[in-house]
Design a protein around this motif. Structure first.
Motif, mmCIF file in Angstrom:
data_model
loop_
_atom_site.group_PDB
_atom_site.id
_atom_site.type_symbol
_atom_site.label_atom_id
_atom_site.label_comp_id
_atom_site.label_asym_id
_atom_site.label_seq_id
_atom_site.Cartn_x
_atom_site.Cartn_y
_atom_site.Cartn_z
ATOM 1 N N UNK A 75 33.831 43.511 28.996
ATOM 2 C CA UNK A 75 34.178 44.611 29.906
ATOM 3 C C UNK A 75 34.331 45.940 29.175
ATOM 4 N N UNK A 76 34.684 45.880 27.885
ATOM 5 C CA UNK A 76 34.734 47.133 27.122
ATOM 6 C C UNK A 76 33.564 47.237 26.144
ATOM 7 N N UNK A 77 33.098 46.107 25.641
ATOM 8 C CA UNK A 77 31.986 46.149 24.669
ATOM 9 C C UNK A 77 30.727 46.725 25.318
ATOM 10 N N UNK A 78 30.440 46.280 26.529
ATOM 11 C CA UNK A 78 29.291 46.841 27.253
ATOM 12 C C UNK A 78 29.583 46.739 28.761
ATOM 13 N N UNK A 79 30.366 47.716 29.242
ATOM 14 C CA UNK A 79 30.923 47.623 30.605
ATOM 15 C C UNK A 79 29.873 47.505 31.701
ATOM 16 N N UNK A 80 28.642 47.933 31.407
ATOM 17 C CA UNK A 80 27.621 47.902 32.455
ATOM 18 C C UNK A 80 26.630 46.750 32.295
ATOM 19 N N UNK A 81 26.859 45.898 31.322
ATOM 20 C CA UNK A 81 25.943 44.766 31.101
ATOM 21 C C UNK A 81 26.060 43.765 32.249
ATOM 22 N N UNK A 82 25.054 42.903 32.374
ATOM 23 C CA UNK A 82 25.145 41.874 33.425
ATOM 24 C C UNK A 82 26.328 40.947 33.136
ATOM 25 N N UNK A 83 26.619 40.729 31.846
ATOM 26 C CA UNK A 83 27.767 39.882 31.502
ATOM 27 C C UNK A 83 29.065 40.444 32.060
ATOM 28 N N UNK A 84 29.245 41.766 31.930
ATOM 29 C CA UNK A 84 30.458 42.399 32.455
ATOM 30 C C UNK A 84 30.489 42.310 33.982
ATOM 31 N N UNK A 85 29.337 42.570 34.602
ATOM 32 C CA UNK A 85 29.285 42.494 36.077
ATOM 33 C C UNK A 85 29.619 41.086 36.544
ATOM 34 N N UNK A 86 29.057 40.080 35.860
ATOM 35 C CA UNK A 86 29.257 38.698 36.296
ATOM 36 C C UNK A 86 30.709 38.251 36.123
ATOM 37 N N UNK A 87 31.315 38.598 34.989
ATOM 38 C CA UNK A 87 32.712 38.173 34.813
ATOM 39 C C UNK A 87 33.656 38.939 35.742
ATOM 40 N N UNK A 88 33.301 40.197 36.083
ATOM 41 C CA UNK A 88 34.119 40.892 37.086
ATOM 42 C C UNK A 88 33.983 40.207 38.448
ATOM 43 N N UNK A 89 32.771 39.772 38.769
ATOM 44 C CA UNK A 89 32.562 39.080 40.050
ATOM 45 C C UNK A 89 33.339 37.765 40.077
ATOM 46 N N UNK A 90 33.337 37.061 38.948
ATOM 47 C CA UNK A 90 34.103 35.813 38.876
ATOM 48 C C UNK A 90 35.600 36.102 39.074
ATOM 49 N N UNK A 91 36.079 37.176 38.433
ATOM 50 C CA UNK A 91 37.495 37.543 38.575
ATOM 51 C C UNK A 91 37.825 37.842 40.046
ATOM 52 N N UNK A 92 36.906 38.519 40.731
ATOM 53 C CA UNK A 92 37.166 38.811 42.154
ATOM 54 C C UNK A 92 37.286 37.517 42.965
ATOM 55 N N UNK A 93 36.432 36.558 42.654
ATOM 56 C CA UNK A 93 36.529 35.272 43.370
ATOM 57 C C UNK A 93 37.852 34.558 43.079
ATOM 58 N N UNK A 94 38.251 34.610 41.805
ATOM 59 C CA UNK A 94 39.510 33.962 41.422
ATOM 60 C C UNK A 94 40.678 34.668 42.119
ATOM 61 N N UNK A 95 40.626 36.010 42.154
ATOM 62 C CA UNK A 95 41.687 36.775 42.815
ATOM 63 C C UNK A 95 41.725 36.479 44.314
ATOM 64 N N UNK A 96 40.547 36.299 44.913
ATOM 65 C CA UNK A 96 40.486 36.041 46.355
ATOM 66 C C UNK A 96 41.128 34.700 46.697
ATOM 67 N N UNK A 97 41.142 33.778 45.748
ATOM 68 C CA UNK A 97 41.779 32.480 45.992
ATOM 69 C C UNK A 97 43.287 32.625 46.165
ATOM 70 N N UNK A 98 43.839 33.724 45.641
ATOM 71 C CA UNK A 98 45.290 33.903 45.742
ATOM 72 C C UNK A 98 45.755 33.926 47.181
ATOM 73 N N UNK A 99 44.898 34.455 48.055
ATOM 74 C CA UNK A 99 45.268 34.586 49.465
ATOM 75 C C UNK A 99 45.645 33.229 50.064
ATOM 76 N N UNK A 100 44.979 32.186 49.579
ATOM 77 C CA UNK A 100 45.196 30.873 50.164
ATOM 78 C C UNK A 100 46.256 30.042 49.463
ATOM 79 N N UNK A 101 46.978 30.642 48.522
ATOM 80 C CA UNK A 101 47.936 29.830 47.794
ATOM 81 C C UNK A 101 49.173 30.640 47.427
ATOM 82 N N UNK A 102 50.206 29.934 47.029
ATOM 83 C CA UNK A 102 51.401 30.615 46.554
ATOM 84 C C UNK A 102 51.217 30.942 45.088
ATOM 85 N N UNK A 103 51.404 32.194 44.751
ATOM 86 C CA UNK A 103 51.208 32.571 43.350
ATOM 87 C C UNK A 103 52.567 32.869 42.706
#
Ligand SMILES: Nc1ncnc2c1ncn2[C@@H]1O[C@H](COP(=O)(O)OP(=O)(O)O)[C@@H](O)[C@H]1O
Ligand SMILES: [Mg+2]
Length: 256
Positions: free
Chosen positions: A228-256
């Motif tokens: 995310x800082x080494x190459x913020x615009x790389x596909x790797x950064x985009x993909x791991x941000x997308x994964x993080x969004x999915x993980x964050x979205x799971x919070x809605x369905x559970x107690x955190x």
């Protein structure tokens, strides 16, 4: 605090890459993240810019020091780490002499009262020994990275058998947050076949995000920076941000 182990007993399945970069992407989304590096190889520790730690996960597992004293700041804002040290190699032998050796980490984490973190990510070694069992016993959830180069279904099925046994004997509440296909080479038919069969077999347990093959992800550890800082615009950064969004979205369905 969500406690998530990143695990797959197969070596080279992108566990470390996923731990470091998911942690960084979650931190970018203003979550506070603690990473525990349970792999004696210490790749996560080094990637996070922690050099020559003298104490860490071994002391965490062998009850020597207060857990709080083992936490180091990483080079990534918002990500702290309990590092792997050389001595962690001997941890399995040391643990084997103790009672309830599989649940040591669980007890120690419970002692980290008033946790300052939203997420605890645990990187695990490529074996199903006492270190990984400690991670499975201490976690609420698992993220299972799978390398899309190879037919990895058998390995994932085996891991799911292990999870069932852990559910019965050690940790009834352990669930699968998701399987994530990694190193997906979008130019080859083979990679999409592997991902298709993963989705066919494990259906909704597979994250929508696919982490594409990206050389920048392989370079980043040498610079001790997450993608995310080494190459913020790389596909790797985009993909791991997308994964993080999915993980964050799971919070809605559970107690955190
Ligand atoms: N999406 C990716 N693109 C390119 N290389 C990757 C990707 N994910 C992982 N790798 C590389 O694959 C190898 C294994 O990844 P690693 O995260 O160390 O796996 P593990 O921790 O499971 O052993 C490393 O050399 C890493 O740089
Ligand atoms: Mg690793």
């Amino acid at each position: 605090m969500r406690i998530i182990a990143v695990t797959n007993q197969k070596g080279g399945s992108a566990k470390t890459t996923t731990t470091v970069n998911l942690a960084a992407a979650l931190a970018e989304a203003k979550k506070r993240v603690l990473v525990i590096d349970l792999d004696p190889q210490g790749n996560t520790t080094s990637w996070l810019g922690i050099t020559a730690p003298d104490r860490g996960a071994l002391e965490l597992l062998t009850d020597i020091d207060p857990p709080e004293s083992l936490i180091r700041e990483s080079t990534t804002v918002g990500v702290d780490c309990i590092p792997s040290t050389r001595g962690l190699n001997g941890a399995e032998r040391q643990l084997a002499r103790e009672m309830s050796a599989e649940t040591t980490l669980k007890r120690r984490i419970a002692g980290m009262a008033g946790a300052r973190w939203d997420y605890l990510l645990i990187d695990t070694p490529p074996t199903l020994g006492l270190l990984t069992l400690n991670a499975l016993a201490a976690s609420d959830e698992l993220i299972v990275p799978v390398e899309a180069h190879v037919l990895a279904l058998a390995g994932v099925a085996q891991l799911f058998d292990t999870v069932r046994t852990v559910n019965e004997r050690l940790n009834p509440s352990l669930t699968i947050a998701g399987i994530v296909a990694c190193r997906v080479d979008t130019r080859t038919r083979h990679a999409s076949d592997v991902v298709d069969s993963l989705r066919h077999t494990f259906t909704s347990q597979v994250f929508k995000t696919e982490v594409r093959e990206n050389i920048r992800l392989a370079e980043a550890p040498s610079f001790h920076q997450p993608i995310t800082t080494y190459d913020p615009r790389s596909t790797g950064a985009l993909d791991y941000r997308a994964l993080a969004r999915e993980v964050l979205a799971q919070e809605a369905g559970r107690h955190v």
